[in-house]
Write a protein that holds these residues in place. Structure first.
Motif, mmCIF file in Angstrom:
data_model
loop_
_atom_site.group_PDB
_atom_site.id
_atom_site.type_symbol
_atom_site.label_atom_id
_atom_site.label_comp_id
_atom_site.label_asym_id
_atom_site.label_seq_id
_atom_site.Cartn_x
_atom_site.Cartn_y
_atom_site.Cartn_z
ATOM 1 N N GLY A 12 0.410 5.384 11.862
ATOM 2 C CA GLY A 12 -0.837 5.841 11.263
ATOM 3 C C GLY A 12 -0.606 6.636 9.994
ATOM 4 N N ASN A 13 0.386 7.510 9.996
ATOM 5 C CA ASN A 13 0.704 8.258 8.792
ATOM 6 C C ASN A 13 1.202 7.345 7.681
ATOM 7 N N ALA A 14 2.012 6.362 8.069
ATOM 8 C CA ALA A 14 2.498 5.394 7.074
ATOM 9 C C ALA A 14 1.343 4.615 6.470
ATOM 10 N N ALA A 15 0.296 4.368 7.273
ATOM 11 C CA ALA A 15 -0.851 3.583 6.811
ATOM 12 C C ALA A 15 -1.723 4.332 5.825
ATOM 13 N N ALA A 16 -1.367 5.573 5.504
ATOM 14 C CA ALA A 16 -2.082 6.288 4.460
ATOM 15 C C ALA A 16 -1.713 5.754 3.077
ATOM 16 N N PHE A 17 -0.684 4.941 3.007
ATOM 17 C CA PHE A 17 -0.227 4.384 1.741
ATOM 18 C C PHE A 17 -0.630 2.915 1.636
ATOM 19 N N THR A 18 -1.201 2.537 0.518
ATOM 20 C CA THR A 18 -1.712 1.180 0.345
ATOM 21 C C THR A 18 -0.645 0.121 0.579
ATOM 22 N N VAL A 19 0.552 0.357 0.081
ATOM 23 C CA VAL A 19 1.608 -0.645 0.246
ATOM 24 C C VAL A 19 1.899 -0.887 1.718
ATOM 25 N N ASN A 20 1.861 0.171 2.529
ATOM 26 C CA ASN A 20 2.105 0.016 3.964
ATOM 27 C C ASN A 20 0.919 -0.618 4.670
ATOM 28 N N GLN A 21 -0.290 -0.359 4.196
ATOM 29 C CA GLN A 21 -1.460 -1.036 4.750
ATOM 30 C C GLN A 21 -1.323 -2.540 4.600
ATOM 31 N N ASP A 22 -0.857 -2.964 3.443
ATOM 32 C CA ASP A 22 -0.674 -4.393 3.208
ATOM 33 C C ASP A 22 0.473 -4.950 4.045
ATOM 34 N N LEU A 23 1.588 -4.230 4.108
ATOM 35 C CA LEU A 23 2.745 -4.703 4.869
ATOM 36 C C LEU A 23 2.421 -4.830 6.350
ATOM 37 N N LEU A 24 1.734 -3.851 6.900
ATOM 38 C CA LEU A 24 1.399 -3.896 8.325
ATOM 39 C C LEU A 24 0.477 -5.072 8.625
ATOM 40 N N ARG A 25 -0.407 -5.387 7.702
ATOM 41 C CA ARG A 25 -1.255 -6.568 7.891
ATOM 42 C C ARG A 25 -0.408 -7.837 7.858
ATOM 43 N N GLU A 26 0.484 -7.937 6.905
ATOM 44 C CA GLU A 26 1.331 -9.127 6.767
ATOM 45 C C GLU A 26 2.264 -9.303 7.953
#
Length: 352
Positions: free
Chosen positions: A132-146
């Protein structure tokens, strides 16, 4: 700040037990927006990490061949290089102690694998906090989706542990700040609403779920998924704490800013006691959002035929707040003497 018409609320402000809520709705029926960042709190980190380390000294978990996990949270696992050679081992503390912005793609993949394999609720909770903390960053939001991480994480909405469910909602909340992620997360709206309905009033679960719904309703794209939940939200307003009331109102303001949602909102069953919230004793933050909500409602103009049909439903939101017979109209002018200038300004606009 925008005026009351078409105002939305997000996690950062404007724009953006009765027990079982099913029983609550029965009782009440008889009585007649930019996306904000929700900061996930890592409570009890030291105790959890110590527990994880003690467990790692006593046990090891075998992971299926090909897993990318590399001894995450004390489990002995390895990851492959591009050539297929097994080369890396990473201890749990080396990932879970990293700052969210320093996590690499392989770390995110490892955490997702651990989340699915861990039998420990405390460990799942810790991994979800990190994700969840990592998902505060846009790049990680995209990576987690991928990586398929959105569906993996959302799978824990039904976890037996309430703490795990809360951290699942918190992680999804940060992930929902990404429009492309919302397209995948929209299918979980019914599950999130059910968590609100079935959880104790004012619980952390309800609050986390409402925060997620706030982000998912900032745009008009998925608001229609909330059509059958208006009565639930209105009911929560009259029984919940100030913190929960504010979060409920953020969702309601978002929904009421969409003209396509208005028919469903005004027809929804509402508790008669809702009008009592328009009082100087009500929290300023709650009262201000209530006025924005009513402002959005009053921008809607029903035909004479529709208005007459709504009047026959005495428990509808229309009768409770909008109809000429509503007590709201006699209570509103009294708020002109409210000490808060913004509230007085909104009241004045509603009276004109």
């Amino acid at each position: 700040m925008k005026c009351y018409v078409n105002c939305r609320m997000g996690e950062d402000g404007l724009i953006p037990r009765l027990g079982n809520m099913k029983a609550l709705l029965g009782i009440l029926a008889g009585a007649g927006a930019s996306y904000g960042l929700y900061k996930l709190l890592r409570g009890g980190d030291a105790e959890i990490n110590k527990a994880s380390q003690r467990k790692s000294n006593a046990n090891a978990m075998a992971v299926q061949p090909g897993s990318l996990v590399a001894k995450v949270s004390g489990f002995n696992v390895v990851s492959k290089t591009d050539s297929g050679n097994l080369t890396t081992e990473i201890a749990s503390s080396e990932i879970l102690s990293k700052s969210p912005g320093s996590l690499e793609p392989r770390h995110l993949s490892m955490l997702l694998s651990l989340l699915q394999s861990s039998p420990s609720p405390a460990e799942r909770r810790e991994v979800l906090i990190t994700l969840g903390n990592a998902a505060a960053f846009t790049v990680n939001q995209d990576l987690l989706r991928e990586f398929g991480g959105l569906h993996i994480i959302a799978g824990f909405l039904s976890d037996p542990s309430p703490d795990v469910r809360v951290q699942t909602l918190n992680a999804l909340n940060n992930l929902s700040m990404n429009i492309r992620n919302q397209e995948q997360l929209k299918i979980y709206v019914p599950s999130v609403v059910q968590l609100i309905e079935m959880s104790p009033v004012n619980s952390d679960l309800q609050l986390a779920a409402l925060r997620l719904l706030t982000n998912l309703t900032v745009t008009d794209n998925h608001q229609h998924l909330m059509k059958n939940s208006i009565t639930l939200l209105l009911s929560l307003l009259v029984v919940s704490s100030e913190v929960l009331q504010i979060q409920v109102l953020k969702v309601l303001v978002n929904l009421s800013s969409n003209p396509d949602m208005m028919d469903d909102i005004v027809q929804a069953q509402a508790p008669a006691s809702l009008v009592l919230l328009f009082d100087g004793c009500t929290s300023t933050d709650v009262l201000l959002r209530l006025l924005f909500f009513v402002g959005n409602l009053r921008a809607w103009r029903p035909s004479a035929q529709v208005a007459e049909a709504l009047r026959r439903r005495q428990d509808s939101l229309y009768c409770v707040l909008l109809d000429s017979s509503s007590q709201f109209h006699s209570r509103l002018p009294l708020l002109l003497s409210h000490p808060d200038e913004e509230i007085k300004a909104q009241v004045a606009r509603l009276l004109t």
